[in-house]
Design a protein around this motif. Structure first.
Motif, mmCIF file in Angstrom:
data_model
loop_
_atom_site.group_PDB
_atom_site.id
_atom_site.type_symbol
_atom_site.label_atom_id
_atom_site.label_comp_id
_atom_site.label_asym_id
_atom_site.label_seq_id
_atom_site.Cartn_x
_atom_site.Cartn_y
_atom_site.Cartn_z
ATOM 1 N N PRO A 79 0.823 -1.199 0.000
ATOM 2 C CA PRO A 79 0.000 0.000 0.000
ATOM 3 C C PRO A 79 0.858 1.250 0.000
ATOM 4 O O PRO A 79 1.937 1.283 0.575
ATOM 5 C CB PRO A 79 -0.797 -0.129 1.316
ATOM 6 C CG PRO A 79 0.039 -1.009 2.182
ATOM 7 C CD PRO A 79 0.739 -1.959 1.253
ATOM 8 N N VAL A 80 0.374 2.295 -0.648
ATOM 9 C CA VAL A 80 1.118 3.543 -0.710
ATOM 10 C C VAL A 80 0.301 4.691 -0.140
ATOM 11 O O VAL A 80 0.630 5.836 -0.343
ATOM 12 C CB VAL A 80 1.529 3.866 -2.163
ATOM 13 C CG1 VAL A 80 2.495 2.835 -2.663
ATOM 14 C CG2 VAL A 80 0.311 3.954 -3.062
ATOM 15 N N MET A 81 -0.809 4.377 0.531
ATOM 16 C CA MET A 81 -1.591 5.419 1.159
ATOM 17 C C MET A 81 -0.723 6.101 2.208
ATOM 18 O O MET A 81 0.020 5.450 2.939
ATOM 19 C CB MET A 81 -2.842 4.826 1.804
ATOM 20 C CG MET A 81 -3.786 4.179 0.801
ATOM 21 S SD MET A 81 -4.472 5.343 -0.375
ATOM 22 C CE MET A 81 -5.603 6.215 0.670
ATOM 23 N N SER A 82 -0.806 7.412 2.266
ATOM 24 C CA SER A 82 0.113 8.159 3.093
ATOM 25 C C SER A 82 -0.615 8.984 4.118
ATOM 26 O O SER A 82 -1.710 9.460 3.892
ATOM 27 C CB SER A 82 0.961 9.063 2.204
ATOM 28 O OG SER A 82 1.738 9.913 3.002
ATOM 29 N N GLN A 115 -8.640 10.423 6.901
ATOM 30 C CA GLN A 115 -7.703 11.277 6.173
ATOM 31 C C GLN A 115 -6.920 10.520 5.111
ATOM 32 O O GLN A 115 -6.684 11.033 4.011
ATOM 33 C CB GLN A 115 -6.737 11.955 7.146
ATOM 34 C CG GLN A 115 -5.887 13.033 6.491
ATOM 35 C CD GLN A 115 -5.013 13.762 7.495
ATOM 36 O OE1 GLN A 115 -4.157 13.156 8.131
ATOM 37 N NE2 GLN A 115 -5.227 15.063 7.647
ATOM 38 N N ASP A 116 -6.508 9.286 5.416
ATOM 39 C CA ASP A 116 -5.749 8.522 4.426
ATOM 40 C C ASP A 116 -6.578 8.262 3.177
ATOM 41 O O ASP A 116 -6.069 8.333 2.053
ATOM 42 C CB ASP A 116 -5.288 7.201 5.024
ATOM 43 C CG ASP A 116 -4.074 7.366 5.916
ATOM 44 O OD1 ASP A 116 -3.589 8.508 6.043
ATOM 45 O OD2 ASP A 116 -3.615 6.365 6.502
ATOM 46 N N ALA A 117 -7.863 7.954 3.344
ATOM 47 C CA ALA A 117 -8.734 7.705 2.194
ATOM 48 C C ALA A 117 -8.942 8.974 1.381
ATOM 49 O O ALA A 117 -8.937 8.948 0.146
ATOM 50 C CB ALA A 117 -10.082 7.149 2.666
ATOM 51 N N VAL A 118 -9.123 10.102 2.078
ATOM 52 C CA VAL A 118 -9.310 11.383 1.383
ATOM 53 C C VAL A 118 -8.057 11.753 0.596
ATOM 54 O O VAL A 118 -8.130 12.177 -0.566
ATOM 55 C CB VAL A 118 -9.673 12.495 2.393
ATOM 56 C CG1 VAL A 118 -9.648 13.864 1.718
ATOM 57 C CG2 VAL A 118 -11.037 12.232 2.999
ATOM 58 N N ILE A 119 -6.890 11.579 1.209
ATOM 59 C CA ILE A 119 -5.636 11.890 0.525
ATOM 60 C C ILE A 119 -5.464 10.979 -0.693
ATOM 61 O O ILE A 119 -5.011 11.421 -1.755
ATOM 62 C CB ILE A 119 -4.444 11.764 1.488
ATOM 63 C CG1 ILE A 119 -4.476 12.907 2.512
ATOM 64 C CG2 ILE A 119 -3.117 11.773 0.738
ATOM 65 C CD1 ILE A 119 -3.439 12.797 3.603
ATOM 66 N N GLY A 120 -5.833 9.716 -0.550
ATOM 67 C CA GLY A 120 -5.751 8.805 -1.685
ATOM 68 C C GLY A 120 -6.638 9.254 -2.831
ATOM 69 O O GLY A 120 -6.234 9.196 -3.999
ATOM 70 N N TRP A 121 -7.845 9.724 -2.522
ATOM 71 C CA TRP A 121 -8.764 10.202 -3.567
ATOM 72 C C TRP A 121 -8.221 11.461 -4.239
ATOM 73 O O TRP A 121 -8.262 11.579 -5.467
ATOM 74 C CB TRP A 121 -10.133 10.487 -2.962
ATOM 75 C CG TRP A 121 -11.119 10.987 -3.972
ATOM 76 C CD1 TRP A 121 -11.860 10.239 -4.847
ATOM 77 C CD2 TRP A 121 -11.479 12.351 -4.218
ATOM 78 N NE1 TRP A 121 -12.648 11.054 -5.625
ATOM 79 C CE2 TRP A 121 -12.432 12.355 -5.262
ATOM 80 C CE3 TRP A 121 -11.075 13.567 -3.665
ATOM 81 C CZ2 TRP A 121 -12.992 13.528 -5.751
ATOM 82 C CZ3 TRP A 121 -11.636 14.734 -4.156
ATOM 83 C CH2 TRP A 121 -12.591 14.706 -5.181
ATOM 84 N N MET A 181 -8.472 4.299 -2.289
ATOM 85 C CA MET A 181 -8.977 4.808 -1.021
ATOM 86 C C MET A 181 -8.953 3.743 0.070
ATOM 87 O O MET A 181 -9.359 4.003 1.200
ATOM 88 C CB MET A 181 -10.404 5.342 -1.188
ATOM 89 C CG MET A 181 -10.503 6.576 -2.058
ATOM 90 S SD MET A 181 -12.193 7.210 -2.220
ATOM 91 C CE MET A 181 -12.508 7.828 -0.562
ATOM 92 N N ARG A 182 -8.479 2.557 -0.279
ATOM 93 C CA ARG A 182 -8.435 1.455 0.676
ATOM 94 C C ARG A 182 -7.044 0.824 0.738
ATOM 95 O O ARG A 182 -6.907 -0.377 0.886
ATOM 96 C CB ARG A 182 -9.483 0.398 0.294
ATOM 97 C CG ARG A 182 -10.924 0.886 0.391
ATOM 98 C CD ARG A 182 -11.308 1.184 1.841
ATOM 99 N NE ARG A 182 -12.686 1.655 1.953
ATOM 100 C CZ ARG A 182 -13.035 2.936 1.965
ATOM 101 N NH1 ARG A 182 -12.099 3.873 1.858
ATOM 102 N NH2 ARG A 182 -14.286 3.291 2.090
ATOM 103 N N GLY A 183 -6.028 1.660 0.579
ATOM 104 C CA GLY A 183 -4.661 1.172 0.701
ATOM 105 C C GLY A 183 -3.977 0.873 -0.609
ATOM 106 O O GLY A 183 -2.856 0.372 -0.612
ATOM 107 N N GLY A 184 -4.631 1.166 -1.734
ATOM 108 C CA GLY A 184 -4.035 0.923 -3.037
ATOM 109 C C GLY A 184 -3.166 2.071 -3.502
ATOM 110 O O GLY A 184 -2.944 3.048 -2.782
#
Length: 246
Positions: A24-27, A61-67, A151-154
């Motif tokens: 995962p690259v979610m930050s 926040q991680d999901a929002v940043i991913g989006w 938005m789920r760790g992808g």
């Protein structure tokens, strides 16, 4: 709305890539701020609207940043393709043979090219974009590549390789020529910075090229510049013209 959100984030930072490409690259926001320095050491992290801190759709926040990251990368890629296409049309480059290009008159500007193609051709283009958009969001296509939704760790910006498609596909859109398949993590990280910055410049360039085609810095001459603008383009800019000529 998505395009406006993405363009307002055009100077906001991207997510820093992990060393393990398949992971995962979610930050978190700290990684977001650190990557901003890599993209632009002078500007750094710049998010005036505070989009990274908003709980959009009730997500963390991680999901929002991913989006936001996926939106920026995708819009940057579209803008890069659009900017090259705009230049090609503006300079009269045409494909030979028989095809949809034959219905476009010689010397047409980039906006006039879109107005010139048949309505059914426009529907085909929009339909194809819709199919690709669905594939990029579909969990089955992502799972076939061992990936998750952004938005789920992808990985933001990742496009599936069509492995879940019942029809064989010789190429994929994410890395069609396998140039980055065996690249080192450092090279991939540098490529992400390059793509992010080029995408941001392309968005600014496309936004600048479109109105510059019709407007002069001198407001009284605006109507003279409208002489050759097709109807749909004129309607799009009618409100702007009314405001600038009052």
């Amino acid at each position: 709305m998505l395009a406006l959100t993405s363009s307002s984030l055009s100077f906001a930072p991207a997510v820093a890539p992990r060393a393990a490409v398949s992971g995962p690259v979610m930050s978190a926001k700290a990684d977001l701020e650190a990557f901003a320095k890599e993209c632009n050491p002078v500007v750094g992290y710049w998010d005036p609207l505070g989009l990274a801190d908003l709980p959009l759709w009730g997500q963390d926040q991680d999901a929002v940043i991913g989006w936001l990251r996926h939106s920026e990368i995708k819009h940057g890629r579209i803008a890069m393709a659009g900017f090259v296409g705009y230049i090609a049309h503006a300079n009269g480059f045409r494909f030979g043979g028989i095809g949809p290009q034959n219905v476009v008159p010689e010397g047409a500007s980039a906006p006039e090219v879109w107005d010139s193609i048949p309505f059914l051709a426009k529907l085909q283009i929009i339909g194809a974009i819709g199919v690709l958009e669905h594939i990029s969001e579909d969990k089955n296509f992502l799972a076939a590549d061992g990936m998750k939704h952004y938005m789920r760790g992808g990985k933001p910006g990742y496009f599936p390789t069509f492995s879940a498609n019942v029809h064989p596909m010789p190429l994929n859109l994410f890395d069609p020529f396998k140039w980055s398949k065996n690249a080192s993590p450092e090279k991939k990280a540098k490529g992400l910075v390059t793509e992010t910055n080029n995408g941001r410049l392309a968005m600014l360039g496309l936004f600048g090229a479109r109105p510059r085609r019709h407007y002069s810095p001198n407001p009284p001459t605006l109507r003279a510049h409208w002489a050759g603008v097709p109807g749909r383009c004129r309607q799009c800019h009618a409100a702007v013209d009314a405001l600038r000529t009052r």
